[in-house]
Scaffold this motif. Sequence first.
Motif: not given
Length: 945
Positions: A155, A259-260, A263, A266-267
């Motif tokens: 990722w 993007d953080r 991510r 997504d986690r």
Amino acid sequence: MSPGTFGALRQQLLDAAAAFADEPSGLAGILSGMVDDVDRALREELEIFPVCHHSPASALAMARRLREKRPTVVYLELCEDLQPLLDELRNCRLPVALQAFATELDGFPPEWGPLSVVAPITEASAEYQVIAYALDTPGVELVLVDRSADHVFQWLPRDPAGPAADGNGEDPAPSGETGGHGEDPALHGDAVGIEIGDLRPRFAELEAHLLHHGKVRHWSEWWDQYVEQPLADADHDTYRQVMVLIGSLFRRLTPTDGDRLARDEDRERYMWTRMREHLAASDADPSQCLYVCGAFHAASRVEQFGLAAEAPAYDISPRTATHWLYGLIPSSHSAIEAQFALASGSVSIAEATWTKAVARSGVPPFQLKGQQGTRKRSGHGRPTAPTPSAPVIDRLSGFLADPPVPGGLDEAELLGWCVDIVHLARRNGYLASTADAIAVFETSILLAGMRNRSRPTPYDFQDAAVTCIEKDVVPGRRDVRRLCEILLGGDRIGQVGYHALPPLARDVYDRLEPLGFDLSKRTIHRALLNLDADPELVPCSDLLWMLRRLLSSDAVRPIMGERRLGERSIQESWDLAIGRNQQSIIELGYEGVTVEQVLEQRLRRTVREPQATAAVALAAVEDAILYLGSRRTVDELGRRAVELLAAERTVDDAPEVLRRIRRLLAHYRATEPVLPAWCEDFVTAGYAHYCTLLPIAFVDEGTGVRQVAAMLGFLFSLEGFALSLGCDRAQLEIAVRQSHPEATAKVSLLWAAQFRLGALPLAELRSRCDELLANPLVIPAFPLYMSGFVQALEPVPTLAPFVVEVMSKAFGRLPDAVLLPWLPKLITTLRDQAPELVPALVREAGRTFPADLSAVDTWVPPWETRAVPEAAGPVPAQAGPVADLLAGHPAACDAVAALLGCDAGWRPVVPAAGGLGHGEVGALLVRHPEAADAVAGLLAQRPAR
């Protein structure tokens, strides 16, 4: 929970937004959204327990909740593939870190390797309480639900700089907050860090605003004052609601253009998908389960949030073929601070706060059975009946509205700190006294009052100590702030126990046991090895040399002794710091079962890399001889060296190749009856290879003089061996004839090669140099000719007398404007490129020049006495009896000349200056008249010159 549980709080926040905000709609949306997030998290059927990493308040609340609820399934936000390591924690002394490590990459950029993910565990952390409870309580299942280590790197953005720049997902530490002032700030290396409860503002302006109005220097201090201390004694409902509220605030103010956040979402989808899968497979009762995650994730708004969500399961991508290895490595407070951008000393302060909170609350924390180095807690693991869930009421309104309960000043604790810091300061060179202790005490109270604190915190005490003791200068080895960190707990460093080590590390400990040291200690041991008196220590010596070759750290450091081809030390002395470099030994264990296996794999991998050269392969051969002693491995690496040499199209490594092959041939000739086949192949391949490239190297501007000299050195020094193996000397002669260099220094090298092949007599070479010195147009470039002659000592060492002669002439005839700028360049060139040639020049100069100062005035250079110009004509009678003898018996001279391979039929001639002449024979007789006189005396002739 009823929908109106937080109705009053929501209305109060909306009224505040309308009263104080210029645009109430934006602020009202944020405030009401925060209340909605709290309401949503607490209404979830699966109980969510929000935590912050290394937070004593979270750890204490977790221990209290586990004893009340007694869940049968605990879902933990931690990499799912790290689960097999958890039971090994009982064999370690905290803090340690769970590690996933990979060197053989598949699907990732090669420049990222090696990949490393670490998850540090401390005693004052909520995840340790969960692990200890689950592993030591029968019937409890612990499930790690976070993405795997492989997905961590999947990722990440494909940044050529590698994952170290963004692997943690953390922003750089703000001003005034830096970690890693302890012994081992880089204990985790460049690993990507995984932590539970990444609870920190991701909006720089918000963090700056909080620090400014909170009157604190860094985020760790703000968190301790406004969250940690108020929540230390809070009940379960208050704790959960406040933590979710903080997580929601930071989440809603997180920039959405990076993007953080994507991510993180997504986690969250990943974790909720894993929990649903487990519940479906195990038929567990959600009411008896607990989901432990960071407060940031507890306020999640993804569509998969909650067991009742109707969104489809998140599509989890498969793992790559990267081979991951898992283990435990030592960690430390400073390493955690450095990796997660915490303030220096904050983890040590959290550890001290945890100890006080446990003693004050009376809640016995959980601890793994057999755990090393942790404090034994009374009442551990007593079974209690699960407490049924009670209706949750609004605790936020009272917590936010009521002022904190003032705590009394613990004068005994503060006085103890003040006395101890003065004691430490005096031991470290500060002129501290009792008056300074009193000043620190009063200043701590004053600073706490100025910062609206009910009692001085460790941060207030640190500032007061720096103000009152450090003053202007730091005469000691450590500053006062570091002394305060030591006083409050220090940089605690963990250790992995013997049974939790990989097989290679255990093998190292076992094989070094004859040394008689406890290598698990962090002290440096001095090992003295007398290998003649104690031959049983020879295997220890071999292992230490291999570790020295493999490890980049100072885990083993030789003080006395060396290991080279053909040499073995009788006595050795080592400094062993394996205990404090345990991580390097553990990571070495990820590569193999024994040290020998790892070294062999590394050597093979080195010679098979795309950038490998023949010099690299020869170095690998030498290391295999020194450390492994395996003839099979040496032959394999040697054959690879032959392949690499034949495939090379440059000669950049020619000096290294020449040096190493000479050393290897000398070793084999001294130790083996027959040379290995690969050595013969290397010489024949090298002879043909360098003959082919020689004309190109002479004219190539990118090829240096040193490289061409090394090529000629290989061809001339190994010429006899190569010819005996079937090489053709005509190939070398043709290569020299085809060489037409333009660079001045390479011209000198070509002349030296022609002299070595017999195509250029010494007299003609001397004549050419004299002509160069006599030509005013060439004089500025003559030093370059000299540099070439000096480099020519590598292939033609017999030119040493001539090089001394030419240098002496140059020093005597060149003008200072040319000579002085050239001398530094000559010295640096000799030191950097040809240090082995300097002793030969010095020895030859010592034989040539007078030994004392008194003989300098009458000293005549030998090249001037040998200067015999050629002339023609018969030898007169006054030439002497020696000339008569030689002229009267020409057959003897012809026979000697035939044995020496010279043309016969010579006749002496009269030189212009008298004596014998005719080329080299006449010069030889003039140079060594004593020999001719001795022969004449034996033949009863009167010696005469």
